[in-house]
Design a protein around this motif. Structure first.
Motif, PDB file in Angstrom:
ATOM      1  N   LYS A 177       0.820  -1.214   0.000  1.00  0.00           N
ATOM      2  CA  LYS A 177       0.000   0.000   0.000  1.00  0.00           C
ATOM      3  C   LYS A 177       0.855   1.266   0.000  1.00  0.00           C
ATOM      4  N   SER A 178       1.858   1.301   0.888  1.00  0.00           N
ATOM      5  CA  SER A 178       2.707   2.505   0.945  1.00  0.00           C
ATOM      6  C   SER A 178       3.508   2.660  -0.337  1.00  0.00           C
ATOM      7  N   THR A 179       4.008   1.550  -0.854  1.00  0.00           N
ATOM      8  CA  THR A 179       4.773   1.598  -2.100  1.00  0.00           C
ATOM      9  C   THR A 179       3.898   2.136  -3.227  1.00  0.00           C
TER      10      THR A 179
ATOM     11  N   PHE B 173      -2.853  10.075   1.362  1.00  0.00           N
ATOM     12  CA  PHE B 173      -2.736   9.892   2.813  1.00  0.00           C
ATOM     13  C   PHE B 173      -2.287   8.467   3.085  1.00  0.00           C
ATOM     14  N   ASP B 174      -1.177   8.308   3.809  1.00  0.00           N
ATOM     15  CA  ASP B 174      -0.695   6.960   4.143  1.00  0.00           C
ATOM     16  C   ASP B 174      -0.884   6.691   5.633  1.00  0.00           C
ATOM     17  N   GLU B 175      -1.964   6.017   5.958  1.00  0.00           N
ATOM     18  CA  GLU B 175      -2.303   5.685   7.350  1.00  0.00           C
ATOM     19  C   GLU B 175      -2.152   6.901   8.264  1.00  0.00           C
ATOM     20  N   PRO B 176      -2.873   7.981   7.951  1.00  0.00           N
ATOM     21  CA  PRO B 176      -2.654   9.238   8.672  1.00  0.00           C
ATOM     22  C   PRO B 176      -3.034   9.187  10.143  1.00  0.00           C
TER      23      PRO B 176
HETATM   24 MG   LIG Z   1       2.350   1.107   4.724  1.00  0.00          MG
END
Ligand SMILES: [Mg+2]
Ligand SMILES: Nc1ncnc2c1ncn2[C@@H]1O[C@H](COP(=O)(O)OP(=O)(O)O)[C@@H](O)[C@H]1O
Length: 259
Positions: free
Chosen positions: A47-49, A167-170
């Motif tokens: 997901k982050s990638t 937004f990455d797991e804000p």
């Molecule tokens: Mg991640």
């Protein structure tokens, strides 16, 4: 095709490997203007990638990334210019501890956009008000709660005038009682029509605010559909297993291979 249906974010055949590890294995994903798409999936699923590939913080191994009609993976793309159209908010807020909240929000405008000080500070104050922090402009990050720091980080991104927000797991680093204020800011952004791609474990936010939910596992998009359908009535067994664990971590058994 009318311009309204042109995707604001378009990922086509996106692949990303780190050495021998293929983390993204052919992702096709579109977010149209004003849409909110939430990405869910187990830890390590990519997901982050995926988010980092959207603004080319990671260089994809294959495939294309197009934002606002401009292909960022085109070798001739002016990445510095294109990235200004893409705001990003991380789990860790990454505020400068030695700068006031106002300066944290004003400085990137001056450095990156060349905005003059007075204008940058006015835009900073406007955006601090937008996230409910009008009275914290002169505070330093350490004087704020985690939720307030994250809202300051959102204001910093908004002050650059982005067309899309990632937004990455804000809310993942926040104490539970502080999550709601950050989600409320994100909800108001969505209502203003901001195009948003959001990695989150907040299923009630995803169900209520997202237009679509994308479930990723093992570097693939397993399921992509209307939020209520994917969360309420998932088609795929892997989505069901993941949601069972997220919605009721104590009750659901761990699946093999998940973490
Ligand atoms: Mg991640
Ligand atoms: N810069 C990197 N170098 C090597 N491996 C990485 C790098 N970034 C991520 N990975 C690996 O890619 C996989 C997916 O990571 P990530 O995108 O962070 O997943 P998620 O955000 O879904 O938890 C993990 O196995 C992770 O260890």
């Amino acid at each position: 095709m009318s311009t309204d249906t042109t995707p604001e974010i378009r990922l086509a055949g996106l692949r990303k490997s780190f050495g021998d590890l293929e983390v993204l294995r052919g992702i096709d994903l579109e977010v149209t203007k004003g849409q909110v798409v939430c990405v869910i999936g187990p830890s390590g699923s990519g997901k982050s990638t995926l988010l980092r590939c959207v603004n080319l913080l990671e260089q994809p191994s294959a495939g294309t990334v197009t934002v606002g009609g401009v292909e960022l993976t085109d070798p001739d793309a002016d990445l510095d210019r294109e990235r200004r159209r893409i705001g990003m908010v991380f789990q860790q807020f990454n505020l400068f501890g030695h700068l006031s909240v106002l300066d944290n929000v004003a400085l990137p405008q001056r450095r990156v956009l060349g905005t003059d000080r007075a204008t940058a500070e006015r835009v900073a104050r406007d955006n601090l008000a937008r996230v409910g922090l009008a009275d914290k402009a002169s505070a330093f990050p350490a004087q704020l709660s985690g939720g307030q720091q994250q809202r300051a980080a959102i204001a910093r991104a908004l002050a650059m005038g982005p067309e899309v927000m990632l937004f990455d797991e804000p809310t993942s680093a926040l104490d539970p009682e502080l999550v709601g204020d950050v989600l409320a800011v994100m909800r108001s952004l969505a209502e203003e029509g901001m195009t948003m791609l959001v990695v989150t474990h907040e299923m009630s936010f995803a169900r209520e605010v997202a237009d679509r939910v994308v479930f990723m596992d093992g570097g693939h998009v397993v399921e992509d559909g209307p939020a209520r359908q994917v969360i309420g009535d998932p088609r795929h067994e892997r989505t069901r297993g993941f949601l069972a664990r997220v919605l009721d971590p104590a009750a659901a058994p761990l699946e093999a291979g998940a973490d």
